[in-house]
Enzyme design. Structure first.
Site, PDB file in Angstrom:
ATOM      1  N   GLU A 172       0.803  -1.233   0.000  1.00 16.18           N
ATOM      2  CA  GLU A 172       0.000   0.000   0.000  1.00 16.18           C
ATOM      3  C   GLU A 172       0.830   1.274   0.000  1.00 16.18           C
ATOM      4  OE1 GLU A 172      -3.122   0.067   2.876  1.00 16.18           O
ATOM      5  OE2 GLU A 172      -4.072  -1.722   2.069  1.00 16.18           O
ATOM      6  N   GLU A 360      -5.458  -8.463   0.671  1.00 13.64           N
ATOM      7  CA  GLU A 360      -6.129  -8.157   1.938  1.00 13.64           C
ATOM      8  C   GLU A 360      -7.594  -7.870   1.669  1.00 13.64           C
ATOM      9  OE1 GLU A 360      -4.545  -4.932   4.343  1.00 13.64           O
ATOM     10  OE2 GLU A 360      -2.498  -5.609   4.009  1.00 13.64           O
TER      11      GLU A 360
HETATM   12  C1  GBH Z   1      -4.690  -1.934   5.288  1.00  8.40           C
HETATM   13  O1  GBH Z   1      -4.939  -0.598   4.973  1.00  8.40           O
HETATM   14  C2  GBH Z   1      -3.295  -2.171   5.805  1.00  8.40           C
HETATM   15  O2  GBH Z   1      -2.468  -2.767   4.825  1.00  8.40           O
HETATM   16  C3  GBH Z   1      -3.274  -3.006   7.049  1.00  8.40           C
HETATM   17  O3  GBH Z   1      -2.010  -2.922   7.638  1.00  8.40           O
HETATM   18  C4  GBH Z   1      -4.386  -2.565   7.976  1.00  8.40           C
HETATM   19  O4  GBH Z   1      -4.346  -3.188   9.218  1.00  8.40           O
HETATM   20  C5  GBH Z   1      -5.703  -2.888   7.303  1.00  8.40           C
HETATM   21  O5  GBH Z   1      -5.754  -2.387   6.020  1.00  8.40           O
HETATM   22  C6  GBH Z   1      -6.915  -2.388   8.053  1.00  8.40           C
HETATM   23  O6  GBH Z   1      -6.902  -1.006   8.153  1.00  8.40           O
HETATM   24  O7  GBH Z   1      -7.883   7.157   8.995  1.00  8.40           O
HETATM   25  O8  GBH Z   1      -9.734   8.160   7.806  1.00  8.40           O
HETATM   26  O9  GBH Z   1      -7.459   8.708   7.191  1.00  8.40           O
HETATM   27  C7  GBH Z   1      -6.254  -0.360   4.506  1.00  8.40           C
HETATM   28  C8  GBH Z   1      -6.409   0.918   3.744  1.00  8.40           C
HETATM   29  C9  GBH Z   1      -6.253   3.251   3.740  1.00  8.40           C
HETATM   30  C10 GBH Z   1      -7.368   2.177   5.518  1.00  8.40           C
HETATM   31  C11 GBH Z   1      -6.203   4.520   4.542  1.00  8.40           C
HETATM   32  C12 GBH Z   1      -7.307   3.420   6.356  1.00  8.40           C
HETATM   33  C13 GBH Z   1      -7.129   5.796   6.341  1.00  8.40           C
HETATM   34  C14 GBH Z   1      -8.462   6.387   6.584  1.00  8.40           C
HETATM   35  N1  GBH Z   1      -6.288   2.080   4.586  1.00  8.40           N
HETATM   36  N2  GBH Z   1      -7.292   4.587   5.495  1.00  8.40           N
HETATM   37  S1  GBH Z   1      -8.365   7.701   7.722  1.00  8.40           S
END
Ligand code: GBH
Length: 454
Positions: A172, A360
């Site tokens: 990511e 994922e």
């Molecule tokens: C993934 O990210 C990660 O690879 C993993 O490590 C993580 O545990 C899992 O998903 C679950 O989150 O906080 O409103 O700014 C997922 C994609 C993109 C999700 C950015 C959180 C931030 C939203 N992520 N997003 S915010």
């Protein structure tokens, strides 16, 4: 006891790889053991006010010491494959220079146990735990970090490719760059202006490309290389030809700084035009490296991004989720099962990809144990059943998705959300470290046994 095979209409292809995923900083703990150096996440999580409840990954799931027990859980599920990440600062405590001889020992032990259980490893080389020493020298703002990553990736591939046949470079890019360097919610907590942020983006895709080249140079023949990107999963507001066409355009453009650059070895004209004077500085050689052919593409799929056809040069517009749109416990995690249909379908169509994994997919909740010690996470089961139905739809149309990794094997350190939001199919009591299979683990076990949905 033998499970009935899923009915033909809901069965996945023979040999479909059912897996589960974790990441080093989120599960390992043991942050000071065997010569591991500090990472930016150690620094960030120990900075008061950055993380919910000031939670840290110091212990996390203590997986470093409990990997055998965790692999036993995987075996009980019937997992065919497991996606884990290597902690860069265990292998190169300073990020570069002399490797720490004990660094890979943990992964050697873990991999031997995993293979003895008949489970295939998929290895991510960078899941956000950048060595702090490299951050002190500029981190992803410096192209030296891209070079250091390639060096580290080549070293790990050389030593693990006798047992690991699939490597992913970076997890990511769009998350660690935008959250870590854009809005400061993740480590290292910077809020860079656009020109500098675009340069960080460039160094991330460059690290991927140089990493692919280094892995090919050092790994055993036959080793496959890819990445795990959370390409924004564009979904048409209605499945009509005009909205679908707009959605394909959107997929390519909203991911232009990351997956599109990697698949095409160039930045789209619209991307460079949008960036204007803030565009990254790069050479032709950079773009050639970035476009190094990959063997597979991993897509992390969570929330949908709705798209409609629109007038104007772009030909599409994004449609924000209305106020009552359902989401899981994480506010960003809107429930749009079609995301897992459209993301691999569009990627395969746009770039003629032959091997895709869902690296994922999963859902957060604040699960609680019943007095009898069980977890009835009907919310998560609902989520998985709906997403897997849409994944099946893609696979049965011939979209080349070869495997699926649920996030996550067990509750773990959810970055800035600490331990409060749980993504596991196993419940973890973070005081006793006891693992308990949730209802969703029982559900997933049935899916794997039947190779499909009931
Ligand atoms: C993934 O990210 C990660 O690879 C993993 O490590 C993580 O545990 C899992 O998903 C679950 O989150 O906080 O409103 O700014 C997922 C994609 C993109 C999700 C950015 C959180 C931030 C939203 N992520 N997003 S915010």
């Amino acid at each position: 006891e033998a499970q009935p095979t899923a009915p033909a209409a809901r069965r996945f292809p023979q040999g479909f790889l059912w897996g589960s995923a974790t990441a080093s900083y989120q599960v390992e703990g043991a942050v000071n053991e065997d010569g591991r150096g500090p990472s930016i996440w150690d620094t960030f999580s120990h900075t008061p006010g950055k993380i919910k409840n000031n939670d840290t990954g110091d212990v996390a799931d203590d997986h470093f010491h409990r990997y055998k027990e965790d692999i036993a859980l995987m075996k009980d599920l019937g997992l065919k494959t497991y996606r884990f990440s290597v902690a860069w600062p265990r292998v190169f405590p300073q990020g570069t220079g002399t490797p720490n001889p004990k660094g890979l020992d943990f992964y050697n032990r873990m991999l031997d146990t995993l293979l003895a259980a008949g489970i295939q490893p998929y290895c991510t080389l960078f899941h956000w735990d950048l060595p702090q020493t490299l951050e002190d020298k500029g981190g992803w703002q410096s192209r030296d970090t891209s070079e250091a990553f390639a060096n580290y990736a080549g070293y790990v591939a050389e030593h693990l490719s006798d047992r690991v046949k699939h490597f992913m470079t970076l997890n990511e890019m769009s998350s660690f760059v935008d959250l870590g360097y854009g809005n400061g919610v993740h480590a290292p907590g910077l809020k860079l202006p656009p020109a500098k942020l675009n340069q960080v983006r460039h160094h991330a895709v460059l690290a991927h490309g140089l990493g692919v080249q280094a892995i090919r140079a050092h790994a055993k023949p036959g080793t496959k290389v890819g990445l795990a990107e959370n390409a924004t999963a564009t979904v048409p507001v209605l499945e009509t030809p005009e909205h679908i066409a707009a959605t394909a355009k959107a997929y390519r453009e909203v991911n232009a700084g990351y997956l599109t650059a990697v698949m095409e070895g160039r930045y789209t004209d619209a991307y460079l035009h949008r960036a204007g004077a803030d565009a990254p500085k790069f050479t032709d050689a950079d773009m050639k490296a970035i476009g190094s052919p990959v063997d597979f593409v991993g897509l992390n799929v969570y929330n949908p991004a709705y798209v409609r056809a629109a007038e104007g040069p772009a030909g599409f517009a994004m449609v924000r989720p209305p106020s009552s749109f359902p989401h899981m416990m994480s506010p960003w995690l809107h429930v749009g099962p079609e995301a897992i249909y459209w993301s691999p379908k569009l990627a395969a169509q746009l770039w003629n990809i032959k091997e895709i994994y869902i690296t994922e997919n999963g859902a957060s909740s604040t699960d609680v144990l019943t007095p009898e010690g069980q977890v009835f996470d009907t919310d998560r089961v609902m989520f998985f059943r709906n997403y897997l139905t849409q994944l099946h739809r893609a696979v049965s149309e011939g979209v080349p998705v070869r495997g699926y990794f649920c996030w996550s094997l067990m509750d773990n350190y959810e970055w800035a959300d600490g331990y409060q939001y749980r993504f596991g199919i196993h419940y973890v009591d973070f005081t006793t470290q006891k693992r308990t299979p949730k209802l969703s683990a029982h559900f997933y076990k049935e899916v794997i046994a039947r190779n499909g949905l009931a």
